[in-house]
Scaffold this active site. Sequence first.
Site, PDB file in Angstrom:
ATOM      1  N   ILE A 175       0.726  -1.098  -0.012  1.00 22.59           N
ATOM      2  CA  ILE A 175      -0.173  -0.163  -0.083  1.00 22.59           C
ATOM      3  C   ILE A 175       0.967   1.343  -0.117  1.00 22.59           C
ATOM      4  CG2 ILE A 175      -1.730   1.297   1.148  1.00 22.59           C
ATOM      5  CD1 ILE A 175      -2.815  -1.319   2.252  1.00 22.59           C
TER       6      ILE A 175
ATOM      7  N   ASP B 201      10.906   2.657   6.735  1.00 17.94           N
ATOM      8  CA  ASP B 201      10.472   1.159   6.894  1.00 17.94           C
ATOM      9  C   ASP B 201      11.434   0.282   7.565  1.00 17.94           C
ATOM     10  OD1 ASP B 201       9.588  -1.640   6.698  1.00 17.94           O
ATOM     11  OD2 ASP B 201       8.250  -0.939   4.887  1.00 17.94           O
TER      12      ASP B 201
ATOM     13  N   ALA C 177      -4.531   3.086   7.913  1.00 18.60           N
ATOM     14  CA  ALA C 177      -3.860   1.973   8.370  1.00 18.60           C
ATOM     15  C   ALA C 177      -4.686   0.971   9.324  1.00 18.60           C
ATOM     16  CB  ALA C 177      -2.411   1.861   8.717  1.00 18.60           C
ATOM     17  N   ARG C 178      -4.370   1.300  10.537  1.00 21.97           N
ATOM     18  CA  ARG C 178      -5.037   0.589  11.680  1.00 21.97           C
ATOM     19  C   ARG C 178      -5.088   1.792  12.724  1.00 21.97           C
ATOM     20  NH1 ARG C 178      -6.980  -2.223   9.187  1.00 21.97           N
ATOM     21  NH2 ARG C 178      -7.002  -4.532   9.169  1.00 21.97           N
TER      22      ARG C 178
ATOM     23  N   GLU D  76     -13.260   1.617  17.497  1.00 18.34           N
ATOM     24  CA  GLU D  76     -14.225   1.454  16.251  1.00 18.34           C
ATOM     25  C   GLU D  76     -15.182   0.471  16.713  1.00 18.34           C
ATOM     26  OE1 GLU D  76     -12.445   0.165  12.493  1.00 18.34           O
ATOM     27  OE2 GLU D  76     -10.910   1.532  12.721  1.00 18.34           O
TER      28      GLU D  76
ATOM     29  N   HIS E   2     -13.858   3.287   7.819  1.00 18.10           N
ATOM     30  CA  HIS E   2     -12.812   2.135   7.757  1.00 18.10           C
ATOM     31  C   HIS E   2     -13.170   1.719   6.147  1.00 18.10           C
ATOM     32  CE1 HIS E   2     -10.291  -1.247   9.517  1.00 18.10           C
ATOM     33  NE2 HIS E   2     -10.108  -1.250   8.226  1.00 18.10           N
TER      34      HIS E   2
HETATM   35  O1  LIG Z   1      -7.085  -4.827   6.510  1.00 17.72           O
HETATM   36  C1  LIG Z   1      -7.927  -4.399   5.596  1.00 17.72           C
HETATM   37  O2  LIG Z   1      -7.626  -5.163   4.462  1.00 17.72           O
HETATM   38  C2  LIG Z   1      -8.863  -3.161   5.587  1.00 17.72           C
HETATM   39  O3  LIG Z   1      -8.569  -2.674   6.867  1.00 17.72           O
HETATM   40  C3  LIG Z   1     -10.109  -3.444   5.151  1.00 17.72           C
HETATM   41  O4  LIG Z   1     -10.808  -3.759   6.199  1.00 17.72           O
HETATM   42  P1  LIG Z   1     -12.429  -4.323   5.538  1.00 17.72           P
HETATM   43  O5  LIG Z   1     -12.342  -5.294   4.875  1.00 17.72           O
HETATM   44  O6  LIG Z   1     -13.161  -4.537   7.096  1.00 17.72           O
HETATM   45  O7  LIG Z   1     -12.896  -3.375   5.207  1.00 17.72           O
END
Ligand SMILES: O=C(O)[C@H](O)COP(=O)(O)O
Length: 320
Positions: free
Chosen positions: A157, A176, A243-244, A273, A291
Amino acid sequence: MKVLANDGLSKSGINALEKAGFEVITTKVAQEQVANFINENNVSVLLVRSATKVRKDLIDGCPGLKVIGRGGVGMDNIDVDYARATGKHVINTPASSSESVAELVFAHLFTGVRFLQDANRNMPLEGDTNFEGLKKAYANGTELRGKTLGIIGFGRIGQAVAKMALGLGMKVIAADKFLGKAEIKVDFYNGQFIIVEIPTEPQEDLFRHSHFITLHVPAQDGYVIGAAELSQMRDGVGIINCARGGVIDEVALIDALDQGKVSFAGLDVFESEPTPEIQILMHPKISLTPHIGAATNEAQDRIGTELAEQVISILKTENS
Ligand SMILES: O=C(O)[C@H](O)COP(=O)(O)O
């Protein structure tokens, strides 16, 4: 054999599995009912996105389950090592959604530099007379062209983001810890391509040099960006997190936005979340999405097809 796709599956995935003789169930089963449902219906394959959690208790409770598939990248909702130790196959689709996530990064970047998240909320109603005042409030936009984008985490990504940034005329730097030299192949629509070397820097240097910072790291213990890291950044930096949740300290971020240290943030993921803190939701300098990094028809099509191919190959090999 039965497949439970508990967080949905694209038509492409359903068709491929059905063609191979699987029965695909797409009814949403509540988290606490998933184990019972799997056992009562003799489900062999559980496919999830990030919503359904596949923890030790569920894994222990479903001895007949053979494959756990994550349609997407992050596996933090699955106890992967434990599941594998009990003999189950655990798969994901790491390459399928990179472009979609990268495009969302730019949606947030463009939003932040032109104040779209705030302008959308403040457009005048009939009878309002302060149109010029509103224009003034959003008069100091910034171009992305010529600015430095710092990418933390240079996997698939991060690299997709880098390619798009180069197309916009941005300078790109990457940090990285698993990477020495960073080279990317930039493809054009006519089949031509160029190889571009992306400079890598230690994180502290990237913080100092970047006008905008975007994170592409997995969930981890502790923050990647907290108060100390924010203080190392350029004044007026823009920060994107697709990302997270949990890789940015949201309390420190709000503080830095209020102090003007950070000029805007674009967040697709949150510490809490699915219901982010109200201070995040109401902040005029934060662009928000729920998300949806991988939520494009194209990405979900690729994810469905790739999951189906892996499931078919694993179970075919096992049964032959
Ligand atoms: O890790 C992932 O692929 C993304 O965060 C997407 O998450 P999702 O499939 O719940 O939309």
